[in-house]
Design a protein around this motif. Structure first.
Motif, mmCIF file in Angstrom:
data_model
loop_
_atom_site.group_PDB
_atom_site.id
_atom_site.type_symbol
_atom_site.label_atom_id
_atom_site.label_comp_id
_atom_site.label_asym_id
_atom_site.label_seq_id
_atom_site.Cartn_x
_atom_site.Cartn_y
_atom_site.Cartn_z
ATOM 1 N N PHE A 199 -106.736 -2.245 -52.575
ATOM 2 C CA PHE A 199 -105.434 -2.606 -51.990
ATOM 3 C C PHE A 199 -104.676 -1.611 -52.065
ATOM 4 C CE2 PHE A 199 -104.714 -3.505 -56.490
ATOM 5 C CZ PHE A 199 -103.403 -2.970 -57.073
ATOM 6 N N VAL A 200 -104.778 -0.426 -52.645
ATOM 7 C CA VAL A 200 -103.967 0.706 -52.477
ATOM 8 C C VAL A 200 -104.830 1.570 -51.501
ATOM 9 C CG1 VAL A 200 -103.290 2.920 -53.590
ATOM 10 C CG2 VAL A 200 -103.178 0.646 -54.926
ATOM 11 N N LEU A 201 -105.957 2.035 -51.483
ATOM 12 C CA LEU A 201 -106.623 2.684 -50.662
ATOM 13 C C LEU A 201 -106.903 2.372 -49.159
ATOM 14 C CD1 LEU A 201 -109.584 3.712 -52.962
ATOM 15 C CD2 LEU A 201 -107.972 5.328 -52.217
ATOM 16 N N SER A 202 -106.772 0.958 -49.023
ATOM 17 C CA SER A 202 -106.991 0.704 -47.654
ATOM 18 C C SER A 202 -105.581 0.844 -46.798
ATOM 19 C CB SER A 202 -107.207 -1.033 -47.473
ATOM 20 O OG SER A 202 -108.371 -1.121 -48.034
ATOM 21 N N PRO A 203 -104.484 0.553 -47.306
ATOM 22 C CA PRO A 203 -103.131 0.902 -46.510
ATOM 23 C C PRO A 203 -103.086 2.384 -46.459
ATOM 24 C CG PRO A 203 -102.644 -0.235 -48.716
ATOM 25 C CD PRO A 203 -104.150 -0.300 -48.411
ATOM 26 N N LEU A 204 -103.611 3.293 -47.780
ATOM 27 C CA LEU A 204 -103.426 4.772 -47.561
ATOM 28 C C LEU A 204 -104.248 5.291 -46.759
ATOM 29 C CD1 LEU A 204 -103.286 5.999 -51.522
ATOM 30 C CD2 LEU A 204 -101.634 6.677 -49.411
ATOM 31 N N ALA A 205 -105.441 4.611 -46.419
ATOM 32 C CA ALA A 205 -106.469 5.293 -45.310
ATOM 33 C C ALA A 205 -105.906 5.054 -44.071
ATOM 34 C CB ALA A 205 -107.634 4.642 -45.694
#
Length: 161
Positions: free
Chosen positions: A122-128
């Motif tokens: 849930f952190v990596l998806s919007p960061l990516a």
């Protein structure tokens, strides 16, 4: 100016309004909003018997040093009604510092980059979405690589209103 990535999230009350208010307050008190992700929804992480969370990553240019930034963020959370009862429990708003430039800080009250980025889809998806090629200063891997390697089984999806 410092390049900062923040994660906003919450699962109590009107989740969309709370994220919009957090974004507005961050822009007023912390710095210039450069970029922001879509809003993502995911099941609760840690304590799973609670409503799903909405999360969004914000890229901000700020003049504040990491200590000042943390103090401002904690103040904004309190102003929005955040109460800390239980770790991983329900919350109206949560604002985490993910990255501060390429700085690495390990203090009892402040760890940057956030120590669990690589373990949380849930952190990596919007960061990516907004910075796939950003290099994690500890792991020396891009965000897109960390997302591909992420062990988190929770489904993360773009929130449809």
């Amino acid at each position: 100016m410092n390049n900062v990535f923040l994660l906003t999230g919450g699962n109590v009350g009107n989740r969309m309004e709370n994220l919009a208010l957090a974004k507005q307050r961050i822009e007023l008190s912390i710095g210039e909003l450069v970029k922001f992700s879509a809003i993502y929804e995911t099941a609760a992480w840690g304590i799973t018997d609670q409503p799903a969370f909405l999360n969004q990553v914000l890229q901000v240019k700020t003049p504040h040093n990491p200590e000042e930034l943390l103090k401002l963020i904690l103040g904004e959370e309190i102003q929005m009604g955040r109460q800390r009862f239980k770790k991983y429990g329900p919350r109206i708003i949560d604002i985490d510092i993910l990255f501060y430039n390429q700085t690495v800080i390990k203090k009892p009250h402040l760890v940057i980059p956030h120590p669990e980025i690589q373990n949380r889809r849930f952190v990596l998806s919007p960061l990516a979405e907004i910075c796939p090629k950003f290099l994690h200063p500890v792991f020396n891997k891009t965000i897109e690589t960390l997302l591909a390697e992420c062990p988190d089984p929770l489904q993360v999806s773009v929130y449809k209103t």
